[in-house]
Design an enzyme around this catalytic site. Structure first.
Site, PDB file in Angstrom:
ATOM      1  CG  MET A 134      -1.960  -1.106   1.194  1.00  0.00           C
ATOM      2  SD  MET A 134      -3.014  -1.132   2.679  1.00  0.00           S
ATOM      3  CE  MET A 134      -1.873  -1.850   3.875  1.00  0.00           C
ATOM      4  CB  CYS A 170      -2.223   0.854  -9.243  1.00  0.00           C
ATOM      5  SG  CYS A 170      -2.459   2.589  -8.846  1.00  0.00           S
ATOM      6  N   GLY A 176      -9.371  -8.406  -0.834  1.00  0.00           N
ATOM      7  CA  GLY A 176     -10.540  -7.546  -0.861  1.00  0.00           C
ATOM      8  C   GLY A 176     -11.515  -7.848   0.255  1.00  0.00           C
ATOM      9  NE  ARG A 202      -9.966  -1.180   1.617  1.00  0.00           N
ATOM     10  CZ  ARG A 202     -11.199  -1.119   1.138  1.00  0.00           C
ATOM     11  NH1 ARG A 202     -11.882   0.014   1.215  1.00  0.00           N
ATOM     12  NH2 ARG A 202     -11.751  -2.176   0.577  1.00  0.00           N
TER      13      ARG A 202
END
Length: 342
Positions: A19, A102, A205, A229
């Site tokens: 990231m 990306c 994801g 995340r």
């Protein structure tokens, strides 16, 4: 045992996603300490590396404790990608990863990252050039397709395997989706169940809890999960998932003391890795995430992001511990919004 080349990753590895502006060595350190099986650098611009740009070169910094680790590259020119592969391989990573996922406009609309999903022959040509440029294993991270009408991941997986990649990570969204909506893992499962596919397939994801990690492992049959995340401000997620897999039970959530110690370690290494001023500045983006959900933390956060003095920062963190020690935070914080590059 899942293997990439000769790299053994265990029965069901958990990978830390690359990231931009997040997964630098200090962040990778706290994730490794908390159970990440394999990690990647922030993505490195092939053009920047060829030009000897300082920021691109610094992203090649890797440390012994991080292994196994891959350097992720992106670019739009085939020859440049091959040349920067040779440069990256010289610092002795465990593998080279190519970013074809990306979605950010300044990358994808210039023919790099997810932009290559619109030109599969060029993607194949570039991948072969990278594979031919190194003896290291080469892997790829990509998405389902450019948009809903062009989900070409099945063709991508087969053709990239044919030119020599040794693992594939699939983010379950199209480029058009960016990070919105739910990730669709059904196509990821279809790739994994394709009898032509022999390489490991990792899913990426929306894995943000041990329950979901177990559900998706069982439902979609992938070889491992890549987590992005959900690890921002919460590196404990890796060990929590592993413990849940093994026992069906939850680990206790990290205490305020553990959160403070992780933040201190992150800050300390950030300063050691770069320099005092830059390390302090780059740490500012992390404080809110480590203490997400803590009531009345705003005043502490403002002090943390305004100070340039390490001793003062450590003292403020001690104040946080003194005030909130024993306070119970939710096991998994609210989802972190990440609009960066992965």
């Amino acid at each position: 045992m899942v293997k990439i080349g000769n790299i053994e990753l265990g029965e069901f590895p958990l990978l830390l996603a690359p990231m931009e502006d997040v997964s630098d060595p200090p962040f990778r350190q706290v994730c490794k300490e908390n159970g990440a099986d394999m990690m990647y650098t922030e993505f490195v611009s092939s053009e920047g590396l060829i030009r000897d740009a300082w920021k691109s070169k610094q992203k090649l910094d890797i440390f012994p404790y991080e292994r196994p680790i891959g350097i992720q590259l992106f670019g739009s020119d085939v020859e440049t990608m091959a040349e920067c592969t040779r440069i990256a391989a010289a610092v002795n990573p465990d593998l080279i990863d190519i970013n074809y996922g990306c979605p950010v406009k300044k990358v994808a609309c210039k023919g790099a990252g997810a932009g290559l999903l619109q030109d599969i022959p060029r993607m194949v040509e570039m991948t072969k050039a990278v594979v031919d440029a190194t003896d290291l294993p080469v892997t790829v991270k990509t998405r389902l397709g450019w948009n809903e009408e062009t989900k070409n991941i099945e063709e991508v997986a087969e053709r990239l395997q044919d030119v020599g990649i040794q693992a594939l990570t699939i983010h379950g969204r199209t480029r058009a989706q960016l990070y919105k909506g739910e990730a669709d893992w059904t196509l990821i499962a279809k790739i994994k169940n394709n009898p032509r596919i022999k390489i490991p397939i990792f899913g990426n994801g929306d894995i943000d809890s041990p329950e979901k990690a177990l559900e998706y492992r069982n439902k979609y049959g992938v070889d491992g999960h890549m987590i992005g995340r959900a690890a921002i401000g919460y590196p404990w997620i890796f060990n929590e998932i592993k413990h849940f897999f093994a026992t069906g039970e939850h680990l206790p959530p990290p205490t305020i003391r553990q959160r403070v110690e992780a933040t201190k370690n992150h800050l300390k290494f950030s300063i050691e890795w770069k320099n005092e001023r830059q390390g302090v500045l780059e740490m500012r983006r992390h404080y809110a995430n480590y203490f997400r959900g803590l009531p009345h933390f705003k005043d502490y956060r403002m002090r943390l992001v305004q100070s340039l003095e390490p001793d003062e920062l450590f003292s403020i963190l001690d104040e946080v511990l003194a005030e909130f020690d024993g306070y119970f935070l939710e096991k998994i914080p609210k989802k972190v919004e990440y609009a960066g590059i992965d």
